[in-house]
Design an enzyme around this catalytic site. Structure first.
Site, PDB file in Angstrom:
ATOM      1  N   LYS A  17       0.893  -1.251   0.038  1.00 57.05           N
ATOM      2  CA  LYS A  17      -0.042  -0.082   0.181  1.00 57.05           C
ATOM      3  C   LYS A  17       0.792   1.257  -0.066  1.00 57.05           C
ATOM      4  CE  LYS A  17      -2.510  -0.362   3.939  1.00 57.05           C
ATOM      5  NZ  LYS A  17      -2.206  -1.645   4.489  1.00 57.05           N
ATOM      6  N   ARG A  93      -9.724   1.523   9.235  1.00 63.29           N
ATOM      7  CA  ARG A  93      -9.259   0.088   9.762  1.00 63.29           C
ATOM      8  C   ARG A  93     -10.295  -0.581  10.691  1.00 63.29           C
ATOM      9  NH1 ARG A  93      -3.234   1.267   9.432  1.00 63.29           N
ATOM     10  NH2 ARG A  93      -2.330  -0.454   9.959  1.00 63.29           N
ATOM     11  N   ARG A 130      11.384  -6.078   5.267  1.00 63.99           N
ATOM     12  CA  ARG A 130      11.078  -4.555   4.994  1.00 63.99           C
ATOM     13  C   ARG A 130      12.157  -4.102   5.953  1.00 63.99           C
ATOM     14  NH1 ARG A 130       5.223  -2.440   5.160  1.00 63.99           N
ATOM     15  NH2 ARG A 130       5.147  -2.819   7.668  1.00 63.99           N
ATOM     16  N   ARG A 162      11.503  -1.515  10.824  1.00 62.45           N
ATOM     17  CA  ARG A 162      10.507  -0.554  12.025  1.00 62.45           C
ATOM     18  C   ARG A 162      10.387  -1.500  13.092  1.00 62.45           C
ATOM     19  NH1 ARG A 162       4.851   0.536   8.539  1.00 62.45           N
ATOM     20  NH2 ARG A 162       4.063  -0.398  10.384  1.00 62.45           N
ATOM     21  N   ARG A 173      -0.735  -7.855  14.118  1.00 61.27           N
ATOM     22  CA  ARG A 173      -1.416  -7.036  13.257  1.00 61.27           C
ATOM     23  C   ARG A 173      -2.263  -7.660  12.360  1.00 61.27           C
ATOM     24  NH1 ARG A 173       3.878  -4.723  11.665  1.00 61.27           N
ATOM     25  NH2 ARG A 173       3.084  -3.149  10.550  1.00 61.27           N
TER      26      ARG A 173
HETATM   27  P1  AMP Z   1       0.840   1.457   9.532  1.00 59.99           P
HETATM   28  O1  AMP Z   1       1.952   2.081   9.108  1.00 59.99           O
HETATM   29  O2  AMP Z   1      -0.434   1.842   8.662  1.00 59.99           O
HETATM   30  O3  AMP Z   1       0.918  -0.278   9.511  1.00 59.99           O
HETATM   31  O4  AMP Z   1       0.391   1.736  11.017  1.00 59.99           O
HETATM   32  C1  AMP Z   1       1.276   1.431  11.971  1.00 59.99           C
HETATM   33  C2  AMP Z   1       0.485   1.443  13.245  1.00 59.99           C
HETATM   34  O5  AMP Z   1      -0.163   2.773  13.594  1.00 59.99           O
HETATM   35  C3  AMP Z   1      -0.723   0.404  13.483  1.00 59.99           C
HETATM   36  O6  AMP Z   1       0.210  -0.942  13.796  1.00 59.99           O
HETATM   37  C4  AMP Z   1      -1.580   1.101  14.480  1.00 59.99           C
HETATM   38  O7  AMP Z   1      -0.771   0.630  15.823  1.00 59.99           O
HETATM   39  C5  AMP Z   1      -1.364   2.536  14.116  1.00 59.99           C
HETATM   40  N1  AMP Z   1      -2.372   3.014  13.355  1.00 59.99           N
HETATM   41  C6  AMP Z   1      -2.495   3.342  11.913  1.00 59.99           C
HETATM   42  N2  AMP Z   1      -3.515   3.690  11.551  1.00 59.99           N
HETATM   43  C7  AMP Z   1      -4.452   3.286  12.383  1.00 59.99           C
HETATM   44  C8  AMP Z   1      -5.844   3.418  12.176  1.00 59.99           C
HETATM   45  N3  AMP Z   1      -6.668   3.765  11.421  1.00 59.99           N
HETATM   46  N4  AMP Z   1      -6.560   2.940  13.492  1.00 59.99           N
HETATM   47  C9  AMP Z   1      -6.005   2.626  14.474  1.00 59.99           C
HETATM   48  N5  AMP Z   1      -4.489   2.611  14.528  1.00 59.99           N
HETATM   49  C10 AMP Z   1      -3.947   2.721  13.552  1.00 59.99           C
END
Ligand code: AMP
Length: 223
Positions: A17, A93, A130, A162, A173
Site C-alpha cells: 500500500k 481500519r 522490509r 520498523r 497485526r
Molecule cells: P501502518 O504504518 O499503517 O501499518 O500503521 C502502524 C501502526 O499505527 C498500526 O499498527 C497501529 O498501531 C497504528 N495505526 C495506524 N493507522 C491506524 C488506524 N486507522 N486505527 C488505529 N491504529 C492505527
C-alpha cells in the site's frame, strides 16, 4: 487537466500500500495521507501524544477510533485534500472508522475503495524483509537495499527495520486486520465502492492495474 481523486486503499500490512499510494498520489496529484506515517512523525517529535501512540504501535495494537477519526478529520479539512482529493492509506481500519469517514465525506463522497489483494503468507515474508527510511519513510527490502550502506537513496536518512516489524507484532497485526479491517471489504462492497486489485507481481504492473481500476471513477476538480 488531471482529475483529482478521493480514494481509500485497503490491504494487509505488507501488501504494498505504502509504495503504491506514493505512486498514485503522484499520478493523480493529490496528497498521500498515511495514518501510520502521521503517527510515526508524532512519535519522532516526542510529544505526549507520540509517546502514547508508540505504546500501541510497538505492540501492533490499534489506537482508539475517536483519536484516529479526530486526526483524519482535521487533515481532510485542509485545503489540498478538500479541493483535489486524497489517497487514504491505513484508514479506515474498523467499521467505526468507516462510518465516521462516511460522515466526514458526506458532501464530497469517496470515488472508490481499493482492496489490494496479497495472500497472508506472502505479506509475512515481505514484512520481515522490509526496511524503511527513518526520515522520509521510503520503503526498501533486504533484497533491494539502498545503494550505499543503509542510507536512504532519497534523502540520506538512516534505513532501519520498523520497531513493529517483528514476527510477533506482525502476526498480531494480521490477526487484528482479519478481525477489524477485513469486514470493511463487505461494508464497502455493499455501498458499491469496492474495487479488488491483484497486488501480486512487479510493482510497476500493480501500479498500472491500480490506475486502470481508478480511471473512470475520477471526477473533474470543481472550485
Ligand atoms: P501502518 O504504518 O499503517 O501499518 O500503521 C502502524 C501502526 O499505527 C498500526 O499498527 C497501529 O498501531 C497504528 N495505526 C495506524 N493507522 C491506524 C488506524 N486507522 N486505527 C488505529 N491504529 C492505527
Amino acid at each position: 487537466m488531471i482529475p483529482g481523486v478521493r480514494l481509500v486503499l485497503l490491504g494487509r500490512q505488507g501488501a504494498g500500500k505504502g509504495t503504491q499510494c506514493v505512486r498514485l498520489a503522484r499520478h493523480f496529484v493529490v496528497p498521500h495521507l498515511s495514518t501510520g506515517d502521521m503517527l510515526r512523525s508524532a512519535v519522532s517529535e516526542g510529544t505526549d501524544f507520540g509517546r502514547k501512540a508508540k505504546e500501541y504501535m510497538d505492540s501492533g495494537d490499534l489506537l482508539p477510533d475517536d483519536v484516529m477519526v479526530g486526526m483524519v478529520a482535521e487533515r481532510l479539512g485542509r485545503d489540498d485534500s478538500s479541493r483535489r482529493g486524497f489517497i487514504l492509506d491505513g484508514f479506515p481500519r474498523t467499521v467505526g472508522q468507516a462510518e465516521a469517514l462516511a460522515e466526514i465525506t458526506v458532501e464530497k463522497p469517496l470515488d472508490a475503495v481499493i482492496d489490494l489483494e496479497v495472500p497472508e503468507d506472502v505479506v509475512i515474508q515481505r514484512i520481515s524483509k522490509r526496511r524503511v527510511c527513518k526520515d522520509c519513510g521510503t520503503n526498501y527490502s533486504v533484497d533491494t537495499p539502498p545503494r550505499y550502506d543503509w542510507t536512504c537513496d532519497n534523502c540520506g536518512g538512516e534505513v532501519v527495520q520498523r520497531d513493529d516489524d517483528t514476527e510477533e507484532a506482525i502476526r498480531h497485526r494480521l490477526d487484528l486486520y482479519r478481525e477489524h479491517t477485513e469486514p470493511l471489504i463487505a461494508w464497502y462492497e455493499h455501498r458499491l465502492l469496492l474495487v479488488a486489485v491483484d497486488g501480486l507481481g512487479h510493482p510497476d504492473e500493480v501500479t498500472r492495474r491500480l490506475i486502470r481500476a481508478v480511471d473512470g471513477r475520477t471526477r473533474p476538480v470543481v472550485g
